[in-house]
Design an enzyme around this catalytic site. Structure first.
Site, PDB file in Angstrom:
ATOM      1  CE  LYS A 234      10.687  24.767   5.648  1.00 49.20           C
ATOM      2  NZ  LYS A 234      10.580  24.980   7.095  1.00 49.20           N
TER       3      LYS A 234
ATOM      4  CD  GLU B 149      -4.128  29.393  11.515  1.00 49.90           C
ATOM      5  OE1 GLU B 149      -4.008  30.229  12.448  1.00 49.90           O
ATOM      6  OE2 GLU B 149      -3.775  28.217  11.605  1.00 49.90           O
TER       7      GLU B 149
ATOM      8  CB  CYS C 125      -2.801  29.143  16.183  1.00 59.17           C
ATOM      9  SG  CYS C 125      -3.830  27.995  15.256  1.00 59.17           S
TER      10      CYS C 125
ATOM     11  CD  GLU D 282       0.591  32.594  19.039  1.00 59.27           C
ATOM     12  OE1 GLU D 282      -0.315  31.801  18.773  1.00 59.27           O
ATOM     13  OE2 GLU D 282       1.294  33.155  18.164  1.00 59.27           O
TER      14      GLU D 282
END
Length: 495
Positions: free
Chosen positions: A190, A265, A300, A398
């Site tokens: 996906k 993750e 990330c 973040e």
């Protein structure tokens, strides 16, 4: 021979883009006809209408995957034979490398120089690496009573759903489907609705390589598709790369359904520590700029917290500003461009809001601080702040954009305390000339990857990748990734 800017533009003008889901060996539109628009963030151009998979498509894909897995035509194929097909798949990725790189650049705003040298070759390498590994690992014969033969083996887990992010679409997808396919599973990918094009194209290449129908499928769509996969009772494992918030929702859905394995993750706010005995300030400054401005900061592992010792702060910032000047947003189709466009309007507005937050809270602007080329697309200047302390919003949350927070410290203990004072633990780095200091600091940093005197090295597949704390669980890459997509079985035979 590498293409010129004009040649990439010409190629883009003739490119045929597939936007349908890939289910049970063929491209299909959503049953209800629903689509979403795929937009080039560098110029606002409409690239394609993408099928938005709904409940019928999810059911069809899961049934096809289960049928393919249970048939054994992939899961019970000899590892060597499975490896040969995966190697052909890797070869086809390389053969179609320019097409895939162009799709990635148009879709996600990434510089063509990066997609041709990092993203697409990295995906091919990943698939090839796992293809070569699967016939070289085995099980165990347990040391038990001699009247018993005890075998410990691993077998494919079954149907795997891989929900992958928009920042490195083809590369992050390969980190999931590479080991999952190698282990013998059927996989449903996906892709993010922000960047679905390469995953859709890969599906046809997988079939061309010889993968049986139902083994590799792609369901484009938004979060509803991911939720349906996470909740599905006939999916055995879900692997996700993305934000910590969404990761928690996926873990909850996995627990509420059939307790499927959930490998996550997630986010990061990675510290990059420069000690006063840094061996080369200019090199460290260049690495620090790359750590936050490469891929527009949409990483990330981005080194978004730069921790600099107070004694070298001014000298280091002077070098950093020189390095930052090399990252100027421009047309992603130009091979000389080092910084492309932000992936979409939502992320663009989010990044600009964090820049405003930094200014409002009193951070000192070092460079950048505003949008660029606003008449063309979604570009933001490379931005850095000197922060008043580690508790500012831009130091803790973040951002996922080209925004750096510079924090000063007085000694190693304070640096480590600041570095570890985060909900995340994905990556970290330390710059020092002292070998003992390097080892001691690396051990104390709570992160899944620690770089010493470098940043973001290690494209080699031998290194496991993942994080501590709320940066997730499990590991991508390396033989450890294969373990995620298998179940252990003990077999005891009484003689």
């Amino acid at each position: 021979m590498a293409r010129t800017h004009a040649e990439w533009q010409a190629f883009a003008s003739t490119l045929t883009i597939e936007g349908r889901a890939f289910i049970d060996g063929q491209y299909v539109a959503a049953a209800d006809g629903r689509t979403f628009d795929c937009i080039n963030p560098a110029n606002g151009q409409h690239l394609a209408s993408i099928s938005w998979a709904g409940a019928p498509e999810v059911e069809q894909a899961v049934k096809a995957a289960r049928r393919a897995f249970d048939s054994g035509k992939w899961s019970e194929l000899a590892p060597l034979a499975r490896g040969r097909i995966l190697k052909r798949f890797a070869a086809l990725i390389r053969e179609h490398g320019d097409e895939l790189a162009l799709l990635e650049t148009l879709d996600a705003g990434k510089p063509i120089g990066d997609t041709t040298s990092v993203d697409v070759p990295g995906a091919a390498y990943c698939v090839e690496w796992f293809a070569e590994a699967i016939d070289k690992i085995g099980g165990e014969v347990a040391p038990v009573d001699p009247k018993i033969v005890g075998l410990v083996t691993r077998e494919a887990i079954g149907v795997v759903a891989a929900v992958v992010p928009w920042n490195f679409p083809i590369l992050m997808a390969s980190w999931k489907f590479g080991p999952a396919l190698a282990a013998g599973n059927a996989v449903i990918v996906k892709p993010s609705e922000k960047s679905p094009l390469t995953a859709i194209r890969l599906a046809a290449l997988a079939k061309e390589a010889g993968m049986p129908d139902g083994v590799f499928q792609v369901l484009p769509g938004a979060g509803d598709v991911g939720k349906a996969l996470a909740m599905h009772m006939d999916i055995d494992c879900i692997a996700f790369t993305g934000s910590t918030g969404v990761g928690k929702l996926i873990a909850t859905a996995a627990a509420q359904s059939n307790l499927k394995r959930a490998w996550l993750e997630l986010g990061g706010k990675s510290p990059n520590i420069v000690l006063p005995d840094c061996p080369d300030l200019a090199k460290a400054a260049r690495a620090a700029a790359g750590a936050i401005f490469y891929n527009m900061g949409e990483m990330c592992t981005a080194g978004s917290r730069l921790l600099v010792h107070q004694d070298i702060k001014d000298a280091f910032i002077a070098e950093f500003k020189k390095a930052a000047a090399h990252y100027q947003p421009a047309d992603p189709l130009d091979p000389t461009t080092s910084m492309g466009a932000i992936v979409d309007r939502v992320q663009y507005d989010k990044v600009l809001s964090y820049i405003d937050k930094g200014l409002t809270e009193g951070a000192e602007l070092v460079c950048g601080g505003k949008a660029a080329h606003t008449d063309k697309g979604l570009f933001i200047e490379p931005t850095a702040f000197v922060c008043t302390g580690p508790d500012m919003t831009i130091c803790r949350e973040e951002i996922f954009g080209p925004v750096l927070s510079i924090i000063t410290f007085k000694d190693v203990d304070e640096a480590i305390q600041i570095a570890n004072d985060s909900e995340y633990g994905l990556a970290a780095a330390v710059w020092t000339s002292d070998l003992s200091t390097a080892h001691k600091v690396s051990r104390r940093l709570r992160a899944g990857t620690v770089w010493v005197n470098c940043y973001d090295e290690g494209g080699d597949m031998n290194f496991p990748f993942g994080g501590f704390k709320q940066s997730g669980n499990g590991r991508d890459k390396s033989l450890h990734a294969l373990e995620k997509y298998t179940e252990l079985k003990s077999t005891l035979i009484k003689l």
